[in-house]
Scaffold this motif. Structure first.
Motif, PDB file in Angstrom:
ATOM      1  N   SER A   1       0.839  -1.207   0.000  1.00 11.65           N
ATOM      2  CA  SER A   1       0.000   0.000   0.000  1.00 11.65           C
ATOM      3  C   SER A   1       0.870   1.252   0.000  1.00 11.65           C
ATOM      4  O   SER A   1       2.047   1.203   0.346  1.00 11.65           O
TER       5      SER A   1
ATOM      6  N   VAL B   1      -5.715  -5.439  -7.354  1.00 13.10           N
ATOM      7  CA  VAL B   1      -5.917  -4.223  -6.557  1.00 13.10           C
ATOM      8  C   VAL B   1      -7.193  -4.421  -5.740  1.00 13.10           C
ATOM      9  O   VAL B   1      -8.238  -4.765  -6.280  1.00 13.10           O
ATOM     10  N   THR B   2      -7.102  -4.229  -4.423  1.00 13.53           N
ATOM     11  CA  THR B   2      -8.296  -4.378  -3.583  1.00 13.53           C
ATOM     12  C   THR B   2      -8.463  -3.148  -2.702  1.00 13.53           C
ATOM     13  O   THR B   2      -7.488  -2.463  -2.378  1.00 13.53           O
ATOM     14  N   LYS B   3      -9.714  -2.903  -2.321  1.00 13.17           N
ATOM     15  CA  LYS B   3      -9.997  -1.742  -1.451  1.00 13.17           C
ATOM     16  C   LYS B   3      -9.662  -2.116  -0.013  1.00 13.17           C
ATOM     17  O   LYS B   3      -9.811  -3.259   0.393  1.00 13.17           O
TER      18      LYS B   3
ATOM     19  N   GLU C   1      -6.606   1.978  -1.479  1.00 15.11           N
ATOM     20  CA  GLU C   1      -6.476   0.712  -2.196  1.00 15.11           C
ATOM     21  C   GLU C   1      -5.079   0.155  -1.974  1.00 15.11           C
ATOM     22  O   GLU C   1      -4.137   0.895  -1.698  1.00 15.11           O
ATOM     23  N   GLU C   2      -4.957  -1.163  -2.095  1.00 15.69           N
ATOM     24  CA  GLU C   2      -3.640  -1.802  -1.993  1.00 15.69           C
ATOM     25  C   GLU C   2      -3.560  -2.910  -3.029  1.00 15.69           C
ATOM     26  O   GLU C   2      -4.572  -3.321  -3.602  1.00 15.69           O
TER      27      GLU C   2
END
Length: 203
Positions: free
Chosen positions: A122, A148-150, A156-157
Motif C-alpha cells: 500500500s 488491486v483491492t480496497k 487501495e492496496e
C-alpha cells in the motif's frame, strides 16, 4: 467579348508535415508551459532537449520583445503575474515533494492459513503510480496472482499471492526510481499480531 486566358490546372501543394514539440513535463506545447503548474521544470526540460526553442521562448531578448509592445503599466502587471505564477508553481512543486518525502510504501506479509501467505503493498499512489499497472507488473514478474483491492480505511492496496515481500522491495527500487529506499517499510503481519497481543497481555 475579351479573350480569356486558358485556365492552367494548378497541382495541389503537397501538405507539409509539421513537427510539433510537446513538453516532456506538462505535455503542453512549450509556448503554453507558463499556464501549467510546473514552469520551472518545463524550462529546464526545454533548455536540455530543445535549446534553440528555449532561446526563442525564454531568452531575455524573447521576453523583452514580448513585453516591449505593452504599455508600462501592462508590463508591470505582466511581470507581477509571472512572478505570482512562478511562486504558485514553486509552492505546488514543494508541496508535492514534501508529500512524497513523507509517504511510506508498506509491504506487508500476511499469513492467511497454515503457511499460506499473501503480500499486501500500500501507499504507491502517493508516488503517482497506477496501481492496476503495477499489479500487472507484479503478476508478470513473480508469475503469480496480483490484484488491486480496497482497504477498510478507504484507499487501495495491491495483494500478491505468496510471500514475496523482499522481492517486491527490490523490484520497486529497481523499476520505480522515484521511491526512496527509506520510504519503504516491510511489515510481517504475524509478528505485528503477536506484538499487539503481547502488549495487550502486558498492559
Amino acid at each position: 467579348m475579351a479573350d480569356t486566358e486558358p485556365q492552367v490546372a494548378v497541382e495541389p501543394a503537397e501538405p507539409q508535415s509539421r513537427h510539433v514539440v510537446y513538453c516532456g513535463v506538462c505535455t503542453l506545447p512549450p509556448e503554453y508551459c507558463e499556464y501549467g503548474g510546473t514552469v520551472k521544470k518545463c524550462q529546464e526540460w526545454l533548455a536540455k532537449n530543445h535549446p534553440e526553442m528555449y532561446q526563442r521562448i525564454w531568452s531575455t531578448e524573447a521576453l523583452t520583445a514580448a513585453t516591449s509592445s505593452l504599455s508600462l503599466e501592462a508590463q508591470k502587471r505582466a511581470e507581477k503575474d509571472a512572478k505570482k505564477k512562478a511562486a504558485k508553481a514553486e509552492a505546488a512543486e514543494k508541496k508535492e515533494a514534501d508529500k512524497i518525502a513523507h509517504s511510506i510504501v508498506t509491504i506487508k506479509r500476511i499469513e492467511r492459513n497454515k503457511r499460506k501467505y499473501v503480500t499486501a503493498v500500500s501507499g504507491l499512489e502517493a508516488f503517482g503510480l497506477d496501481l492496476k499497472k503495477v499489479a500487472k507488473d507484479f503478476g508478470k514478474k513473480f508469475a503469480t496472482g496480483s490484484s488491486v483491492t480496497k482497504v477498510p480505511s478507504g484507499g487501495e492496496e495491491i495483494v500478491v499471492q505468496g510471500d514475496v515481500s523482499d522481492e517486491i522491495e527490490e523490484f520497486l527500487l529497481e523499476k520505480y526510481k522515484d521511491i526512496p529506499e527509506d520510504n519503504i517499510e516491510l511489515v510481517d503481519d504475524k509478528k505485528a499480531k503477536k506484538a499487539a497481543a503481547a502488549a495487550a497481555g502486558g498492559g
